[in-house]
Design an enzyme around this catalytic site. Structure first.
Site, PDB file in Angstrom:
ATOM      1  N   SER A 297       0.800  -1.210   0.000  1.00  0.00           N
ATOM      2  CA  SER A 297       0.000   0.000   0.000  1.00  0.00           C
ATOM      3  C   SER A 297       0.841   1.272   0.000  1.00  0.00           C
ATOM      4  O   SER A 297       1.579   1.534  -0.931  1.00  0.00           O
ATOM      5  CB  SER A 297      -0.954  -0.049   1.191  1.00  0.00           C
ATOM      6  OG  SER A 297      -1.936   0.936   1.116  1.00  0.00           O
TER       7      SER A 297
ATOM      8  N   LYS B 208      -0.627  -3.896  -3.648  1.00  0.00           N
ATOM      9  CA  LYS B 208      -1.921  -3.358  -3.221  1.00  0.00           C
ATOM     10  C   LYS B 208      -1.978  -1.882  -3.570  1.00  0.00           C
ATOM     11  O   LYS B 208      -1.333  -1.065  -2.949  1.00  0.00           O
ATOM     12  CB  LYS B 208      -2.097  -3.556  -1.711  1.00  0.00           C
ATOM     13  CG  LYS B 208      -3.398  -2.990  -1.205  1.00  0.00           C
ATOM     14  CD  LYS B 208      -4.560  -3.776  -1.763  1.00  0.00           C
ATOM     15  CE  LYS B 208      -5.874  -3.076  -1.509  1.00  0.00           C
ATOM     16  NZ  LYS B 208      -6.012  -1.831  -2.275  1.00  0.00           N
TER      17      LYS B 208
END
Length: 388
Positions: free
Chosen positions: A304, A329
């Site tokens: 992320s 992600k």
């Protein structure tokens, strides 16, 4: 199975605010989210979005409202609706969970201060005890075996369940509440009662290697971690190389990742992202150190917001990335409040690196692949980049 910090990161964490975008990722201990907070407000309100996205949020809210009217669980109804939507990263959080996530991203968490892992035989072993924590004060040591929590045996259970029991998630247990743990050390077995406490996270740690190289490790992007990175860069010896260790970093606040990028960039693009087709951009602040040799360490646990930072440093030619492919992600979630106070997050877009690379589902490939002796490889790379 590798060790896991059971309490420095909750099962999930996120942050809601008006016009907030959430970059979600997955932790070994559950689903985690990173976020782009708007104004200093914590309760998620209806963010601006396209009709298509609004309908999806409305569908979830309608399912929850119908369940509430029928005397059933709104949260369970919302979870079923999210599951049927096919949104891989969609999630529903209780009001208490969401408050805990906000606390965690503010740099605090409620727990007893243990790190632990599950061994091959299913036993739960304490790997580290936080100094000054309730566990430390009670004499718990690394190597102790955790046998039970409030009378429930933990052998063979997933670490996520052990986390839930210790934190008291089922009752949203606050600081000061007791939790009884059963321990074993060699032939000795005993029970003790710990009282949960609000502890601060150490998301950024700094150390110096024998050759003078500074290692800055970012465990997650909590409030203030970006400034902590910038401070560490300013305080490190001039001209000496830096290793930015992002291994196992599950993400966190994207604004903090952008601030961390600003420590090494003189302004410019960090990432682009779309929200229902509306293209937006994130930029670094000017004035960062662009001359110092820099290596970024990554692995499959780099997710992320940590991938966003890695992609920016790699694409901008600022760092050599060493390690293994990152998690992958890169989707954007938006939160909305449901009738019972719980929060639903649904995917509305994706982000890309400065060169336009998509991260979601692919991850970031290091410039130099290495799964062992990574730190040593980083020092070798730094020696070739300049003074180290």
């Amino acid at each position: 199975m590798s060790g896991r910090d059971l309490f420095c990161q909750p099962r999930r964490f996120g942050r809601g605010a008006a016009l907030t975008l959430v970059f979600a990722s997955v932790l070994v201990a559950g689903a985690a989210t990173g976020s782009l907070p708007g104004p200093d407000r914590k309760s998620p309100e209806g963010p601006t979005r396209s009709d298509a996205s609004a309908v999806r949020h409305e569908d979830i809210a309608e399912a929850a409202a119908e369940a509430m009217a029928a005397g059933k669980s709104p949260m369970e109804a919302a979870e079923r609706a999210v599951s049927r939507s096919g949104d891989r990263w969609g999630a529903v959080y209780s009001e208490g969970e969401y408050e805990e996530f906000e606390e965690a991203l503010d740099g605090e968490y409620t727990g007893v201060g243990l790190w632990a892992r599950r061994e091959r035989d299913g036993r739960i072993e304490v790997t580290k005890v936080r100094p000054g924590s309730p566990a430390a004060a009670a004499g718990v040591r690394a190597g102790d075996r955790l046998r039970s929590v409030d009378g429930a045996k933990v052998d063979g259970r997933p670490v996520t369940e052990v986390v839930s029991l210790l934190r008291g998630d089922a009752t949203d247990a606050p600081a000061g509440t007791p939790v009884k743990v059963g321990l074993e050390r060699g032939t000795r077995a005993w029970d003790l009662t710990l009282r949960r406490a609000v502890l601060s996270t150490d998301s950024v740690t700094v150390r110096e290697l024998a050759g003078g190289v500074t290692v800055i490790r970012i465990a997650s992007f909590t409030k203030g971690s970006g400034d902590a990175v910038r401070s560490a860069v300013r305080q490190s010896p001039a001209g000496i190389g830096i290793v930015l260790d992002l291994r196992g970093n599950s993400g966190g606040l994207v604004t903090e990742a952008v601030t961390a990028a600003s420590a090494f960039l003189d302004g410019g693009l960090v990432a682009t992202y779309d929200v229902d087709g509306d293209q937006r951009a994130l930029h670094a602040e000017p004035g960062g150190d662009t001359a110092r040799p820099l290596v970024a360490l990554v692995d499959g646990g780099t997710m992320s917001a940590a991938e966003l930072l890695t992609g920016a440093l790699q694409d901008r030619g600022r760092a050599v990335v060493v390690g293994t492919r990152t998690f992958g992600k890169g989707s954007v979630q938006m939160p909305s409040r449901l009738p019972d106070g719980s929060v639903a997050e649904l995917t509305v877009g994706h982000y890309r690196t400065p060169s336009g690379r998509a991260v979601d589902g692919t991850g970031i490939t290091p410039d130099l692949e290495a799964d062992q002796g990574v730190l040593e490889r980083a020092e070798t790379v730094l020696s070739g980049l300049g003074e180290s």
